[in-house]
Scaffold this motif. Sequence first.
Motif, PDB file in Angstrom:
ATOM      1  N   ASN A  27      12.392  25.639 -30.946  1.00 53.08           N
ATOM      2  CA  ASN A  27      11.383  24.610 -31.152  1.00 53.08           C
ATOM      3  C   ASN A  27      10.966  24.494 -32.609  1.00 53.08           C
ATOM      4  O   ASN A  27      10.149  23.655 -32.959  1.00 53.08           O
ATOM      5  N   LYS A  77      14.335  20.900 -27.807  1.00 47.62           N
ATOM      6  CA  LYS A  77      14.940  22.122 -28.310  1.00 47.62           C
ATOM      7  C   LYS A  77      16.047  21.772 -29.304  1.00 47.62           C
ATOM      8  O   LYS A  77      16.906  20.939 -29.007  1.00 47.62           O
ATOM      9  N   LYS A 112      17.238  30.484 -27.936  1.00 44.80           N
ATOM     10  CA  LYS A 112      16.696  29.188 -27.551  1.00 44.80           C
ATOM     11  C   LYS A 112      15.185  29.260 -27.340  1.00 44.80           C
ATOM     12  O   LYS A 112      14.437  28.422 -27.837  1.00 44.80           O
TER      13      LYS A 112
END
Lengths: 308, 661
Positions: free
Chosen positions: A47, B636, A42
């Motif tokens: 991103n 995210k 993550k």
Amino acid sequence: MLISFIEGFRISLRSKKMITIIYLSILIFGLLAAIPFFGSAKTNFANSLLINDLLKDFDYRAYSDLTHNFKEAIAPFISIIQWFGVGYLFFSLFLSAGILGTFIKNENEYQLKTFLRFSGKYFGRFAKLFLYTFILQLISFAVLTIPFALIITSLVDTVQSESTLVYISLVYIQIFVAVFYLFSLLADYTKIILVKENSNQVLKSMWSSVKFIYRNLKSILLYILTFWFPVSIMLLYLLIEDVIGMTSGFTIVLMIIFQQVFVWFRVLGKVWILASEVSFYDRKSITLLTEKEDEELDEFEDTVTETV
Amino acid sequence: MKSKIIPLLLFFISIQIYPQTDKIILSERNAGYNIKVTLDTENKTLTGNEILYWKNITDFPVDELQFHLYLNAFKNTKSTFMKESGMRHRGFGVDVEDSLAWGWIDITSMKTGNEDLTKLIKFIHPDDDNIDDQTVISVPLYKSLEPGETIQVDIDFTAKLPKIMARTGFSDDYYLVGQWFPKIGVFENAGQRRRETAGWNCHQFHSNSEFYADFGVYNVDITVPEKFIVGATGVLQKEIKNRDNTKTLYYRANDVLDFAWTASPLFEVVEDKWKDVNIKVLLQPQHLAQAKRHTSSVKNALEYFEKHLGEFPYPSMTIVDPPFRGLASAGMEYPMFITAGCLWGIPDELKYTEMVTIHEFGHNYFMGILASNEFEEAWLDEGFNTYFENMIMDNYYGEKHSKIDLFGYHAGDEEQSVQGFTSMRNPFVAKINNYSWLYPNGGYGVSSYNKPAIYLSTLANLLGEKTSEKIMHTYFDRWKFKHPCGQDFIDIVNEVVKEDPGFEYGSDMNWYFNQMLNSTNVCDYTVSSISSERQKEDWGLFDKEGGKNFVIKEDNTTYKYETKTIITRLGEIKMPQEILIHFADGEEILEKWDGKSRMKTFTYLRNYPIDRVKIDPENKILFEQKIYNNSLSTKKETVVVWKYAAKFLFWIQNTMLTMFN
Ligand SMILES: [Zn+2]
């Protein structure tokens, strides 16, 4: 043999609670590794839109870009798999001691407290047994590898084609698998004997186990077929993964459930095999060792134990 | 179709059709050879007589001749080839302890007219000062050869083939005979390939390099034991049985720059045809089931090259499938004759055989017809050819699936070329413009194959299909059967782009080729940040009624946000970039930036903030080092993380279960 399989299956179905506890141990160990993996992925990738290329289908470019640029972040997780494998190996000795104790001494009545008591009681012996089997496996693999290597090297210099080499290798792989299975059978029956007779003499029980297997060789070799149980369950899994795919939030959740159900079934498989081995042993066992053997093995055991 | 009477059949066909094609002269034909050679399978030697017709097509007189004696590269540890290669080539080593493993070639006699040149032969080493290297000779002429004159040289030679090494030699009863005869170098005219003065271009045999030669007609008579099946460059004219249990095969090849052949008693022959091109595959018996993989690859390549580059000018194509123990000869190209490579039992989903067949076939164009100097500009053959190989593979076997497609894991040929470059441990190791034996820190492979291939592919992406097709066709038409250099190609690119009214990259493409060929810089752009702030009309302390009044008043009259993204150039390569900016309401803007400055900020006033940004959204720039940093999302992207974490959990659980004792 078939009767034992059916009997074993009945027993394992009655042991759902025990299976679930074992499954949970695997889940907890797995999560210990998977949660940091999730966190690391993550922070590192999430991103970037690139990872979305890996959602609908495998994507070589995205995959190789990420694995190349995050080599250092990924490497620890590869070694985690290896260490957890080895770590769990020892933990599983503890579990199989509990399983066999429950089956043999507790008449299939599962209670966590007694399970743990059996685990503690037999773990040391099982560990010793593992060590012996491991050494024996190493020796026999070495013995098998030498002629194989000799044949291959001599053929590489003379043989015109590669198919001969492929066939020889396949034959050898089969031999290796068969030998590996024989040793795990040996280990399983030794464990049963150790628990049944409450014996402290691992080597002696191993010899009894050899004799038992030798006497019932034909039926026991059928056990090699159980090799196909985890293999076919994995193939089935891959098929389902291919059909469902992990291409959306929903199918990912669905597959996570499937994955865990599969793991539960693989645990069932392990328990089933042990249960049917116990049942088979019950039906076939008679006095295994002659008196003379008994004495000689006692002495031998003592000397080995001292050196170990 | 397989048959052992094929040579005979071919013989009849060849008498009928071949003489006609002779009338079309495609090249200068200034280096012609008539060679008679006998293979001694007992001693692995060749005994030959060669008559060379060589014409001085330059504007300058020639007073010496230079020849390659390539087989001497395998003579001993002192040759330049052995020193450079560490006695290993493509993973195959020399069997040093076997005297039969070494190879050599001796000229026993060299005459021109009545003049004996044999005693005048001396070894030279134009590339290094290795006095022990015997791969190039120089022979002074008694009388210099004036422009336009032709000399006839009569040469007797004996050669010993090495155990297969660097794609030539023997393995058991299999022979791949390449680089086997005394071959004249190229006497280049002043101005040719941008050189200042005329002179010989005749390089030594190196570990990392291939060849360079002039075009001509080859008449080659090959004598082998009767049971051998032979394949060669050119077309079989006739086959005659001799009294001593041998046979002689007469081959002719027009407008080619080299001649190679193979012999083995074990070959299975499979034939096919594409338009007028006869395709012949010489297969190992065990690989017969894979015959179609070879023929269909060649047919696909023929079709693609004809459409996207130029017509295949030769009447035949022979593909050799080397035996397992002769794999060091796999994957090599000669005119009208290539070696591929396959293994028994390889599934169709792994297309290595297709890839190597298409690649080697492609060399008939890149080097075989567009006869660049492989020693000095390897990218012109390997790079262009890899570019075409990637396109053919992806075109016929599926983009992203063409090379491997097994159990859900798949990779395309071009993807793998890209990965070979971007995953290099040290991408700065070498520039493309290098003599192929001068890569002191390594990197020859990637610099000659992958890197130029993906730069050419990116060029096509930038210029568009029409322009890039025109460039390739012009390059082929202008330079076929000649010796182009890199600058010749660049000139064509600059010429063609000038005719394109939509061309948007300045006055020419020199900026692109300079970065591509002469630097080791890498290309790496990144989206550094995305940020958004509420628009404020009045904010702070304002005097009001003698006091200071704190005011927060957001501007809701026009736009709510000032939202911006910063793009940074991390690498030293400067590329024009397209940047896709996505706003939270779904609006998208495609920005263009010349990519030159270190950073670029794009600012917008919108009711919704930017939520994601992607550089080069169409993946035009294939040599971008890190694509993960080419995009940025404000939230995210966890779905895929869940997917892989679940897989990871599942596999670790299964590993533990497998270890259950
Ligand atoms: Zn090549």
